[in-house]
Write a protein that holds these residues in place. Structure first.
Motif, PDB file in Angstrom:
ATOM      1  N   ASN A   1       0.846  -1.191   0.000  1.00 30.47           N
ATOM      2  CA  ASN A   1       0.000   0.000   0.000  1.00 30.47           C
ATOM      3  C   ASN A   1       0.883   1.244   0.000  1.00 30.47           C
ATOM      4  O   ASN A   1       1.686   1.440   0.909  1.00 30.47           O
ATOM      5  CB  ASN A   1      -0.912   0.002   1.219  1.00 30.47           C
ATOM      6  CG  ASN A   1      -1.917  -1.140   1.196  1.00 30.47           C
ATOM      7  OD1 ASN A   1      -2.529  -1.412   0.164  1.00 30.47           O
ATOM      8  ND2 ASN A   1      -2.099  -1.807   2.331  1.00 30.47           N
ATOM      9  N   PHE A   2       0.720   2.063  -1.009  1.00 27.65           N
ATOM     10  CA  PHE A   2       1.483   3.300  -1.084  1.00 27.65           C
ATOM     11  C   PHE A   2       0.692   4.308  -1.911  1.00 27.65           C
ATOM     12  O   PHE A   2      -0.173   3.942  -2.717  1.00 27.65           O
ATOM     13  CB  PHE A   2       2.874   3.074  -1.690  1.00 27.65           C
ATOM     14  CG  PHE A   2       2.853   2.417  -3.049  1.00 27.65           C
ATOM     15  CD1 PHE A   2       2.815   3.181  -4.208  1.00 27.65           C
ATOM     16  CD2 PHE A   2       2.880   1.031  -3.160  1.00 27.65           C
ATOM     17  CE1 PHE A   2       2.806   2.582  -5.461  1.00 27.65           C
ATOM     18  CE2 PHE A   2       2.869   0.422  -4.413  1.00 27.65           C
ATOM     19  CZ  PHE A   2       2.834   1.208  -5.564  1.00 27.65           C
ATOM     20  N   LYS A   3       0.999   5.552  -1.728  1.00 31.65           N
ATOM     21  CA  LYS A   3       0.280   6.630  -2.382  1.00 31.65           C
ATOM     22  C   LYS A   3       0.537   6.605  -3.897  1.00 31.65           C
ATOM     23  O   LYS A   3       1.662   6.482  -4.344  1.00 31.65           O
ATOM     24  CB  LYS A   3       0.729   7.976  -1.804  1.00 31.65           C
ATOM     25  CG  LYS A   3      -0.108   9.156  -2.286  1.00 31.65           C
ATOM     26  CD  LYS A   3       0.326  10.435  -1.596  1.00 31.65           C
ATOM     27  CE  LYS A   3      -0.517  11.628  -2.055  1.00 31.65           C
ATOM     28  NZ  LYS A   3      -0.105  12.886  -1.366  1.00 31.65           N
ATOM     29  N   GLY A   4      -0.544   6.711  -4.650  1.00 30.60           N
ATOM     30  CA  GLY A   4      -0.433   6.755  -6.100  1.00 30.60           C
ATOM     31  C   GLY A   4      -0.424   5.394  -6.772  1.00 30.60           C
ATOM     32  O   GLY A   4      -0.196   5.312  -7.981  1.00 30.60           O
ATOM     33  N   LYS A   5      -0.678   4.332  -6.004  1.00 29.14           N
ATOM     34  CA  LYS A   5      -0.616   2.987  -6.596  1.00 29.14           C
ATOM     35  C   LYS A   5      -1.636   2.819  -7.717  1.00 29.14           C
ATOM     36  O   LYS A   5      -1.315   2.260  -8.783  1.00 29.14           O
ATOM     37  CB  LYS A   5      -0.843   1.928  -5.519  1.00 29.14           C
ATOM     38  CG  LYS A   5      -0.727   0.511  -6.042  1.00 29.14           C
ATOM     39  CD  LYS A   5      -0.759  -0.517  -4.932  1.00 29.14           C
ATOM     40  CE  LYS A   5      -2.150  -0.737  -4.409  1.00 29.14           C
ATOM     41  NZ  LYS A   5      -2.217  -1.898  -3.486  1.00 29.14           N
ATOM     42  N   SER A   6      -2.852   3.268  -7.517  1.00 35.05           N
ATOM     43  CA  SER A   6      -3.890   3.120  -8.536  1.00 35.05           C
ATOM     44  C   SER A   6      -3.555   3.912  -9.795  1.00 35.05           C
ATOM     45  O   SER A   6      -3.850   3.469 -10.918  1.00 35.05           O
ATOM     46  CB  SER A   6      -5.244   3.560  -7.971  1.00 35.05           C
ATOM     47  OG  SER A   6      -5.200   4.921  -7.563  1.00 35.05           O
TER      48      SER A   6
END
Length: 276
Positions: free
Chosen positions: A101-106
């Motif tokens: 889980n990390f920011k901007g993954k999607s």
């Protein structure tokens, strides 16, 4: 009774499709073992698929005409390096997109999926300018580095890793395992099918490379087998028996790799369906 008819239809269809795919390969192999004049004399009859008057002269002459083993080594080397390096880079990226889980993954995943539909022909010239600016022309780096990261391979790894239970990874984390150690010790041993599938697809994809090698190789030292085959068409006289011999010889690595890894390939294809 209806199910039986459906099965018979499916099997019959598979047999017909198999024959349609095998006939051109069989004709290629048989033609490579025939004298030049007999190849065309037998066209249009069943004799074109039968090995009569077998001779290996086409193979001998083809090997004498071009440095076949050198071209074959060049192809095997850079395609294998791309495949093996890609397994490491693309699997790590796919694992991060699937389990971390990390920011901007999607956003990253969306960009990767979007890039999958961009044809290579549309970026070949900008890519060449980059490679030329780095002074990589006529080096192994030009043939290998641009193709290590592959959007489709990343997506396949991500889809496969999505099926690995989170409980396994959480248990490893509770035992003090880092994400990288978890990937190496737990994820990779469970992922043989997708690794084999990605390697086969990368190998086949780059084994047939022609446009990029002809752009970035300026001499014979790095020429691959596909460029070598073109010698038979560009330098007269043209002997189709030698062409068939060369094509047969260059098909063997693909057949061998597929036969060795086909079990894992089928498992990988069936286990990487489209999931959210």
């Amino acid at each position: 009774m209806a199910d039986r008819k459906i099965k018979i239809f499916i099997y019959a269809s598979n047999i017909i499709m198999s024959v349609l795919f095998i006939i051109p390969l069989l004709w290629m192999v048989v033609s490579s073992l025939k004298p030049e004049n007999q190849i065309f004399a037998d066209l249009g009859s069943i004799k074109s698929l039968l090995p009569t008057n077998i001779t290996f002269d086409n193979y001998i002459k083809a090997f004498n005409r071009i440095p076949m083993m050198k071209y074959l080594f060049n192809s095997l080397f850079y395609v294998s390096v791309i495949g093996i390096s890609g397994l490491g880079v693309n699997s790590l990226c796919g694992y991060a997109l699937a389990k971390l889980n990390f920011k901007g993954k999607s956003v990253i995943l969306t960009v990767i999926i979007a890039l999958m539909i961009v044809p290579f022909e549309s970026i070949v010239m900008p890519l060449y300018f980059v490679v030329n600016g780095l002074s990589w022309v006529n080096t192994w780096l030009a043939l290998i580095v641009p193709f290590i990261a592959n959007c489709f391979s990343i997506f396949m790894f991500r889809q496969f890793f999505m099926d690995i239970p989170n409980e396994l990874l959480e248990s490893a984390a509770m035992d003090g395992s880092s994400p990288l150690k978890t990937f190496l010790k737990i994820v990779i041993p469970l992922s043989g099918p997708v690794f084999a599938t990605v390697f086969i697809l990368d190998f086949i994809s780059h084994w047939g490379d022609f446009m990029w090698p002809i752009l970035v190789t300026t001499g014979e030292s790095l020429r691959n087998i596909q460029l070598g085959i073109q010698t038979f068409f560009t330098l007269p006289p043209i002997f189709y028996g030698q062409i068939m011999a060369t094509l047969t010889f260059t098909t063997l690595p693909i057949v061998v790799i597929f036969l060795l890894l086909q079990k894992y390939y089928v498992q990988g294809i069936t286990s990487t369906g489209i999931k959210g």
